[in-house]
Every structure is written in C-alpha cells, then in structure tokens.
Scaffold this active site. Structure first.
Site, PDB file in Angstrom:
ATOM      1  N   ASN A  59       0.822  -1.207   0.000  1.00  0.00           N
ATOM      2  CA  ASN A  59       0.000   0.000   0.000  1.00  0.00           C
ATOM      3  C   ASN A  59       0.858   1.260   0.000  1.00  0.00           C
ATOM      4  O   ASN A  59       0.540   2.246  -0.679  1.00  0.00           O
ATOM      5  CB  ASN A  59      -0.928   0.008   1.213  1.00  0.00           C
ATOM      6  CG  ASN A  59      -2.049  -1.007   1.117  1.00  0.00           C
ATOM      7  OD1 ASN A  59      -2.285  -1.590   0.061  1.00  0.00           O
ATOM      8  ND2 ASN A  59      -2.733  -1.239   2.216  1.00  0.00           N
ATOM      9  N   HIS A 445     -16.038   3.191 -14.649  1.00  0.00           N
ATOM     10  CA  HIS A 445     -15.841   2.407 -13.432  1.00  0.00           C
ATOM     11  C   HIS A 445     -17.084   1.597 -13.075  1.00  0.00           C
ATOM     12  O   HIS A 445     -17.052   0.780 -12.154  1.00  0.00           O
ATOM     13  CB  HIS A 445     -15.473   3.363 -12.284  1.00  0.00           C
ATOM     14  CG  HIS A 445     -14.920   2.700 -11.077  1.00  0.00           C
ATOM     15  ND1 HIS A 445     -15.596   2.655  -9.879  1.00  0.00           N
ATOM     16  CD2 HIS A 445     -13.747   2.055 -10.855  1.00  0.00           C
ATOM     17  CE1 HIS A 445     -14.869   2.021  -8.972  1.00  0.00           C
ATOM     18  NE2 HIS A 445     -13.747   1.643  -9.540  1.00  0.00           N
ATOM     19  N   TYR A 478     -12.299  -9.784  -1.554  1.00  0.00           N
ATOM     20  CA  TYR A 478     -12.997  -8.527  -1.311  1.00  0.00           C
ATOM     21  C   TYR A 478     -14.462  -8.796  -1.010  1.00  0.00           C
ATOM     22  O   TYR A 478     -15.072  -9.675  -1.602  1.00  0.00           O
ATOM     23  CB  TYR A 478     -12.949  -7.613  -2.545  1.00  0.00           C
ATOM     24  CG  TYR A 478     -11.601  -7.108  -2.981  1.00  0.00           C
ATOM     25  CD1 TYR A 478     -10.413  -7.530  -2.380  1.00  0.00           C
ATOM     26  CD2 TYR A 478     -11.502  -6.194  -4.019  1.00  0.00           C
ATOM     27  CE1 TYR A 478      -9.187  -7.064  -2.801  1.00  0.00           C
ATOM     28  CE2 TYR A 478     -10.275  -5.711  -4.450  1.00  0.00           C
ATOM     29  CZ  TYR A 478      -9.117  -6.153  -3.845  1.00  0.00           C
ATOM     30  OH  TYR A 478      -7.907  -5.680  -4.270  1.00  0.00           O
ATOM     31  N   ARG A 574     -14.032   2.377   4.885  1.00  0.00           N
ATOM     32  CA  ARG A 574     -12.844   1.539   5.072  1.00  0.00           C
ATOM     33  C   ARG A 574     -11.556   2.350   5.113  1.00  0.00           C
ATOM     34  O   ARG A 574     -10.718   2.154   5.982  1.00  0.00           O
ATOM     35  CB  ARG A 574     -12.747   0.518   3.941  1.00  0.00           C
ATOM     36  CG  ARG A 574     -11.582  -0.453   4.083  1.00  0.00           C
ATOM     37  CD  ARG A 574     -11.288  -1.146   2.765  1.00  0.00           C
ATOM     38  NE  ARG A 574     -10.590  -0.282   1.827  1.00  0.00           N
ATOM     39  CZ  ARG A 574     -10.659  -0.385   0.501  1.00  0.00           C
ATOM     40  NH1 ARG A 574     -11.438  -1.280  -0.049  1.00  0.00           N
ATOM     41  NH2 ARG A 574      -9.977   0.430  -0.273  1.00  0.00           N
TER      42      ARG A 574
END
Length: 714
Positions: A59, A445, A478, A574
């Site tokens: 990340n 998207h 996910y 999140r």
C-alpha cells in the site's frame, strides 16, 4: 426501525456547517496503520500477520507512486501555502518514517523471532553453515550470475536507468579498473525474474524451514563480481517513482496506442522515495539522493529487506496449517441452485450474491449459460479489472466464436491494470467483438453485464450489476455485492448506459439508476438534504452509508448540514475519510467507523430512511470527487423488501455492531479500535455478531447455510 439508532449520539445542533475536513493523505496513512494492527495482533496466525505487514508495504508503494509527487514538487519549489507545500511534504515524510519504523520494529522484534520459534528462518550469510553456503553458491552461479551485469560508473558509463521498485546494490570499490582508472562506484541491478525469497532444500536445512533472500545471495558474491577490485562499502537500494499515467485524451488520436507508449516510461518516472539498508554509508546514500534529485527526507533507512512486500513469496512457500487462517470455502449462492437456468430463476425475482461469503462462481455460471444459450443474441459488459488470467474474458471470446453480438467497454486507464486491459481489448477486437473505450476524459468504473435473449416474439434483458470488479481472484478476497436481475426498468437503464458509452448521445431520463457524472452526485446531495429538511420538521431520519473512501467536499457539507438538522448518520468508511466525526457543536450526529478484517471491505451500500420510508442503493462509486465527476459510475436501488433487509442486516447492521475489527473516528481525527461489547443490553444474534466481528459472523452464517443445503440435497 430496521437499523437501530444509538442513543449515545449527542443531540443535533442548529449551528451552520463548518469545515472540519481532515487531511486526505494522512487519512490514507491512518488506514495503513489500521492494517498494520492486524500484523500486531497475537490472535492472528503468524503467516497471516506477515501477510498484513506485506500489505502495508504494498500500500505504501502505491501511495508513493500516486500521492507523493505533488508534495515533493512543492517542497522543491519552496511553496509555503496550499494543500501541497514545504510543510505538507515534511509532515507527510515524518508520518511515513514513523509508520515504516514501526513496520520494521515489528518485523525484527516480533515476527521473525516468532517464526524462528517455529523453526522457520531467513538466514543470512553469516548464519549459513558450509553445506548451506555451497548450495547458495551453486544457486547463484546457476540462476543469478548469468543475469547480472555490474556497471562501473565513469563518463562512458553514467548512472544507469533504475526501474521503479527494482532491487539494486551500490558498491564502493577500491583499487583501479582494467584501464588503471579510479572509478569507485558500481551499480548492480538484480533481475526481477528471480524470486526474492528462495527456500533451501531439506537436505541442507537440518529439519528446519529455511529461506535465503536474493539480496543476501548477491551480497555474499559481490566480491566475485569485481575481480581485481576490493569491495568496500555497499548497500541495497530501491527507488520508488511517480507512476500515475497521465495522457491528454483530447490530444491523442489513439488512446490505446498512447497508453501503451506511456507504459514503456512508467517505470522511469520522477523519483519520490529512496530506500537503503540501515547500514548504508552516508557517502553512498548522499550520492544516490543526488542521482535521483531527492531531499534527505525522502531517504528511508530500513533494518531489513528494502522491500517487505516481496515477503509474500515466503508466505506462499509455507504450508503449515496452524500458520494460516482456517480455510474458508465460499458457499454457492444460497438463492441459486446448480443446474437451474438463470433465466428461469430471474423471472421469479432478483438474486443477490454476497461475496466472498458466497462464491463468484454464480456470476461466471450466469455468463456461461448466456454464452452457450442459442437464444442469447447479445452480451454487453464493462471491463475495469479482470486480471491477466480471466475465465470471464475467455467466455466473452467463446461468445464471439458462437456468433453472438459482444460489446466490451474496456477501461484502458484502470490504474496499474492498463497493460492487461490493453491486451484483452486487442484480443477481443481481433476476433470481432465491438470494443469501446468509454468517454473521453472519464474512466468507466461502472460494473455491468447485460444479456439480451430472444423469448418467443420478444427480446428480454437480464442484467448483472456489481459493487466490485469482474475478477475471480479478488472476488475471493474482497467483500462485494452482485445483483442479478430481470427487472425491465433496471435493465432498460443498463441498456441506455451502454448505448451512451458507445454513441456518446445524451443519456435519457432513467427509470431507477443514478449515473455519474450526470446525476449521481446531485441526487445523493438532494437525498441527504431532503432528510435534513424532514428531520428539521420532526421526522425520524437515518443515513447509513458504507463505502471505501469519503473525500468529496460537497457530499461532506451535505452530511454536516443534515446532521445538524437532526439526521442520525453512520458512515462505514474503510479507507480515507476527510470528514471529522463527533466534533462537538458541528458533527455530533455523525459517527464514522472503519472495519478492517480478513477480507478487504469493498461493497458500497447507501441507506436512507424518512420515517417508515426506506430506500437502499448499491453502487460502484465511492464518495470521492473523482467518482462523482470524472468517472462513469452507477448506483441503483434494491426494491425487493426481502433483499433490501438482507443487505441492511449483513452489510450495515453487522458492521455497526462489530466490536472486534472496527475502529471509530474520534473528534481529534484519530481512530480508536472498538474493543467493547456494543450490544450489552441485547440478546440473540447481535451478540454473536459482536463477539466474532462482522466478517467472522458472516462466514459462519454462510458456511452453516451451505451445510444445511448440502444436507437437504442428501
């Protein structure tokens, strides 16, 4: 009242909304601190703790590749004001240095000793016995040396182009070269095709599980690479570069070609971070900083591997079950039956699939039936991230082969998936599919799959909408919601969006769907403001919204206005959140919590209640400015009351009640982990959800449902 209101929330205030925005980049770092907490937790299996540590490093790599450059440029220019300035760079660098320091302290002081206690070690050259050294030497000569070309620096051999995130050595040499010249610095670029972590064979491991790092293998053989020279100081180093592709779509004739050309240069963008070994000599680190034009604050001295993310290779080489989470096998979607026709099932009502608790195989089975059904005439799909090895893409290829009209809207600018998507686009185009690249200036998207089928004398549409990508790998990791429907109004909206993406004609007024960049932003704000007006009039109102990020200032302002008028608001965010919650007199009625679990929270669910009137939307969009104004996104309502209540229970209530994996945002902008019984006065299922965390409870729920269904079939 289907979502309970927590009476502990302070009273609403009539004060006007004020700016209580938190810094976005520091909020992203705070998210990574919450991920790092999983690596620190002793109740988490050891290999999984290492995996979370690697996730933080991965990340941070992406953070530097995408977010760091503006701060660095402002620092170099001496800018004193604005979002990017000398101060913003220095504050960000200090925060990252602190986080990285805690990562390596955990790695050295907790994780590696714990692995050693299990007989698992990464052994250095000094720890290797003669048999192990011989094996490493043979491995080096066979697998590594043929791929190395050390570069001695001189006017004819300038500092080489060092690729983004590649592993390298810098070496100071004594003596003179073959031509009698004193060129003291050499660079050794390590090949990316060689594993970073290598497991020693059992014959030399003495009953233990032993690994060696590629950097240690090369370090042990540096002297042999420079015969006749003396190897003095040396260090590993790794440079991170700005890697966010920028293409002026208005100024290119072929976006696909322009992006492919851009990919060739991505690995050599502006340097933004330099990592070296902690023992790196000051003279060598200063030399590297000068080569990459970086200030001292961009230097990270690390006590261990300069790329912790690559330790996932070690995790993948381990097999002891006790080191991992108990395996979880998703159940086949509970409202579907294997062998049953999807088209017949959807005529009876919509289907929801809650991934990864339920398997993505249900989505693949839907597409597979559509591909092989001779009555299906056309398949339209958006493609954002599917991965390099995708059964779904192979099914689209088969659909073309079977003569169906296949339209694929491929988003070429999906960050870090550009190359895979370009390859898929070229493959589909080469076999006759209609391949579109969306709208100039916008990313597509939205996640949609639309099937058109002949049934008698009419054409019937069947659709799949999702909060996440068409990627079977991430569908196991996910949390997302897949929605299968034959609703003629919703599927007509999907058709209209596909036509708009293809022809770029004006989007007609839709029946149920909200679409960015047209009305999604406006409708969300209107919905929030309407609840604020209702609350001001004395109505009982509620907003619960689950998303990955909240940074859009207009949506934040609308939430503040609504909260100050009495709307009870819970946000389950999140990652980055720039709205500060629970600020007395301003955001008393707004709570923000983040849930970090075994799976990555990814579903977007928006719930609005005015009295007894409830609406719930699923969406592909986070509440970020880019999603609202610079992307094609969709949000759609779930109108079936049973399915809506299921989403409320599983995606909202369970997470609001999570007392194990949740974090709450305090008024000072810091997150505090929730380690308390959030339902002390309640009995029944909610206590189970609290005791185990939302994800654990959902895994148990779906596992038991799957077992019951198997038992009923038997």
């Amino acid at each position: 009242m289907l979502i309970p209101t927590d009476s502990s929330i302070g009273p609403a205030t009539a004060a006007e909304p004020v700016s209580v925005l938190l810094d976005r980049d520091h909020s992203i770092l705070a998210f990574n601190e919450r991920v790092l907490d999983w690596a620190q937790r002793p109740d988490v299996p050891l290999a999984e703790r290492l995996r979370y540590l690697c996730i933080v490093s991965s990340n941070l790599d992406e953070f530097f590749e995408v977010r760091a450059a503006p701060h660095l440029i402002a620092f170099g220019a001496g800018d004193q004001k604005g979002n990017y300035s000398v101060e913003s760079f220095e504050r960000l660098a200090a925060a990252v240095h602190d986080l990285v320091g805690r990562q390596y302290a955990l790695y050295n002081n907790a994780l590696m000793p714990a692995f050693a206690a299990e007989g698992i070690q990464i052994i250095s050259h000094g720890e290797r016995n003669p048999a192990q050294r011989k094996w490493v030497h043979d491995y080096f000569e066979r697998e590594v040396r043929p791929l190395l070309i050390p570069v001695g620096l001189d006017p004819a051999h300038p500092f080489p182009a060092v690729a983004n995130k590649s592993l390298n050595f810098i070496v100071r040499l004594g003596g003179v070269d073959a031509f009698g010249r004193d060129n003291p610095i050499a660079i050794v670029k390590l090949p990316r095709v060689v594993p970073r972590i290598v497991r020693l064979p059992a014959k030399v491991s003495g009953g233990k599980t032993l690994f060696v790092a590629l950097s240690s293998i090369v370090r042990a053989h540096l002297q042999s690479m420079f015969p006749g020279r003396e190897v003095g100081e040396f260090s590993q180093f790794r440079v991170t570069r700005h890697s966010d592709l920028a293409v002026d779509e208005e100024d290119v004739k072929n976006l696909r070609t322009a992006l492919r050309q851009g990919l060739e240069h991505r690995h050599y963008g502006q340097a933004v971070r330099l990592e070296v070994s902690a023992s790196c000599a000051e003279s060598l680190s200063s030399f590297l900083l000068a080569q990459f034009n970086l200030p001292p604050q961009a230097l990270y001295r690390v006590h261990g591997p300069v790329n912790l993310a690559r330790l996932t290779q070690m995790v993948d080489l381990l097999s002891e079950p006790k080191l991992f989470f108990p395996p979880y096998q998703p159940s086949y979607p509970i409202t579907l039956s294997t062998g049953q026709s999807f088209f017949e099932r959807l005529q009876r009502g919509d289907v929801l699939i809650h991934q990864p608790f339920e398997s993505f195989d249900g989505v693949l089975a839907f597409l597979r039936e559509a591909v092989h059904d001779p009555q299906v005439l056309a398949i339209k799909q958006t493609i954002y991230r599917t991965g390099t090895d995708s059964e779904l893409m192979e099914l689209l290829r088969e659909a073309v082969r079977r003569g169906k009209e296949v339209t694929a809207v491929v988003e070429l600018k999906a960050r870090f998936d550009e190359e895979a998507n370009i390859n898929w686009a070229e493959m589909l185009e080469s076999i006759g599919a209609q391949v579109l690249y969306g709208v100039v200036g916008l990313k597509t998207h939205a996640k949609m799959l639309l099937v058109t089928r002949r049934e008698g004398k009419r054409l019937v549409r069947y659709g799949h909408l999702s909060t996440g990508n068409y990627n079977p790998k991430t569908a196991r990791l996910y949390t997302d919601i897949s929605h299968l429907t034959a609703d003629p109004l919703l599927t007509a909206d999907m058709e209209a969006v596909f036509v708009h993406l293809a022809s770029q004609v004006k989007l007609p007024k839709l029946n149920r769907m909200w679409v960015a960049p047209f009305d999604l932003h406006r409708n969300l704000i209107a919905q929030i403001d309407a609840l604020g007006a209702a609350a001001a009039g004395g109505a009982s109102t509620r907003i619960v919204a689950k998303m990955n990020a909240l940074t859009d200032e207009q949506l934040i302002a609308a939430l503040i206005r609504a909260g100050q008028k009495g709307v009870r608001i819970d946000l389950i965010v999140r990652g980055a959140c720039t709205l500060s919650a629970q600020v007395p007199g301003h955001t008393d009625n707004i709570r923000v919590r983040s849930v970090i679990g075994r799976f990555l929270e990814h579903s977007r669910v928006f719930y609005f209640r005015n009295g007894e009137d409830e609406t719930l939307y699923l969406s592909s969009a986070d509440w970020m400015n880019r999603n609202m104004l610079r992307r094609v996104e969709v949000a759609w309502p779930v109108t079936d009351p049973i399915l809506r209540q299921r989403l409320i229970d599983e995606c909202l209530v369970a997470y609001l009640h999570d007392g194990r994996d949740a974090w709450e945002l305090e008024a000072d902008g810091r997150y505090q982990r929730v380690l308390r019984d959030t339902h002390a006065d309640n009995e029944g299922p909610s206590r189970t959800i609290e005791a185990h965390g939302a994800q654990t409870a959902l895994m148990g729920r779906y596992a038991s449902r799957g077992l019951r269904r198997v038992a009923s079939r038997d």
